[in-house]
Design an enzyme around this catalytic site. Structure first.
Site, PDB file in Angstrom:
ATOM      1  N   HIS A   1      40.136  40.232  35.527  1.00  0.00           N
ATOM      2  CA  HIS A   1      41.141  41.104  36.136  1.00  0.00           C
ATOM      3  C   HIS A   1      40.586  42.520  36.251  1.00  0.00           C
ATOM      4  CE1 HIS A   1      44.877  43.373  36.682  1.00  0.00           C
ATOM      5  NE2 HIS A   1      45.408  42.240  37.108  1.00  0.00           N
TER       6      HIS A   1
ATOM      7  N   GLU B   1      42.811  40.449  44.421  1.00  0.00           N
ATOM      8  CA  GLU B   1      43.677  41.565  44.040  1.00  0.00           C
ATOM      9  C   GLU B   1      43.040  42.878  44.502  1.00  0.00           C
ATOM     10  OE1 GLU B   1      43.929  41.982  39.793  1.00  0.00           O
ATOM     11  OE2 GLU B   1      41.752  42.031  39.639  1.00  0.00           O
TER      12      GLU B   1
END
Length: 248
Positions: free
Chosen positions: A94, A166
Site C-alpha cells: 500500500h 490506487e
C-alpha cells in the site's frame, strides 16, 4: 466473467471491541452473493474480526505481513501466523507502507511470494503520485511496479492474485480519478500481465480501483471492463460500505 472483489482497508482504525460492533452493523448491509467481500483490519483485531464474521459472506484480511516465517523481526507478523488464525487475504505494498515505512518494490515482491507460498491471496497495490501523473509517466511507472512485484511468480499463482490500482493523489484527499483515468490504468495493468503471462492469466486476474471510492462513484467505476471491484478506505468504516458492495 471475473467475480467482483470489494475490500475495505480499515487502516489504523477501530479497537477490537469497535471492530465487533462495526462488523455486526455491516453484516446485513454487505450481503451480496455476486461479490467477494473482504475486511482488512488492524493486526490486533484479526482474530476478533474472524470470529465476528463467522456465518457471513465476509472474509478477513490483514493490512500487512513480513516475508519471513520466524526470527528476530520485532513487531512483524509472519504469514504462517496469519494462516493459523484463518486470514485469507493480505494487502501488500500500500502507498502508505511505501511512504511511511520505506517499502520498496523488491520488498513487495518478497511479501507477495511468501503470501502465495502460504495460500494467502495478496492484494498487490500500485499507483502513481500527482507529480508522476503530471509528467505523463503513470503507465510506465505502474508497469515497473507490476513487473517487480511479480518476479518469480508463476502464471498459475498470478491468476489468483488481486491487483489494486490506487492513484496516490486520490487517497484520502476526496479527489477521485475519472472513470476514464481509472479504466485506462487498469486496462494497462491487464496488458502488462498479459505480456508477462499470456492472455488467459490476464483475463483471470482481478484488478481493483482504490482511491476515495464512494457509494456515488462505485457504480460507474465497477462497471468498467477492466475494473473488478475496489479497495475502499474511509467509506469501509461506515454503513455506506453496504451501498458500495451493492453498487448495482
Amino acid at each position: 466473467m471475473r467475480r467482483k472483489i470489494i475490500a475495505g482497508n480499515w487502516k489504523m482504525n477501530k479497537t477490537p471491541s469497535e471492530t465487533v460492533k462495526l462488523i455486526e452493523e455491516l453484516k446485513p448491509l454487505v450481503k451480496n452473493d455476486d461479490v467477494d467481500v473482504v475486511f482488512c483490519v488492524p493486526a490486533i483485531s484479526l482474530t476478533t474480526a474472524i470470529e465476528a464474521a463467522k456465518g457471513s459472506n465476509i472474509s478477513i484480511g490483514a493490512e500487512n505481513m513480513f516475508y519471513e516465517e520466524s526470527g528476530a523481526y520485532t513487531g512483524e507478523i509472519a504469514p504462517n501466523m496469519l494462516t493459523d488464525i484463518g486470514v485469507k487475504y493480505v494487502i501488500i505494498g500500500h502507498s502508505e507502507r511505501r511512504e511511511y515505512f520505506a517499502e520498496s518494490d523488491i520488498t513487495v515482491n518478497k511479501k507477495v511470494l511468501k503470501a502465495l507460498e502460504h495460500g494467502i491471496t495478496p492484494i498487490i497495490c500500485c499507483g502513481e503520485s500527482l507529480t508522476q501523473r503530471e509528467q505523463g509517466i503513470t503507465i510506465d511507472w505502474i508497469r515497473q511496479q507490476i513487473k517487480i512485484a511479480f518476479l518469480n511468480v508463476t502464471a498459475e499463482q498470478a491468476a489468483t492474485t488481486v491487483i489494486a490500482y490506487e492513484p496516490i493523489w486520490a487517497i484520502g484527499t476526496g479527489k477521485v480519478a475519472t472513470t476514464e483515468q481509472a479504466q485506462e490504468v487498469c486496462a494497462a495493468i491487464r496488458v502488462c500481465i498479459g505480456e508477462l503471462y499470456g492472455e488467459t492469466t490476464a483475463e483471470a486476474i482481478r484488478i481493483q480501483y482504490g482511491g476515495s471510492v464512494t457509494a456515488a462513484s462505485a457504480p460507474e467505476l465497477f462497471t468498467q471492463s477492466d475494473i473488478d471491484g475496489g479497495l475502499v478506505g474511509g467509506a469501509s468504516l461506515k454503513p455506506d460500505f453496504g451501498q458500495i458492495v451493492n453498487y448495482k
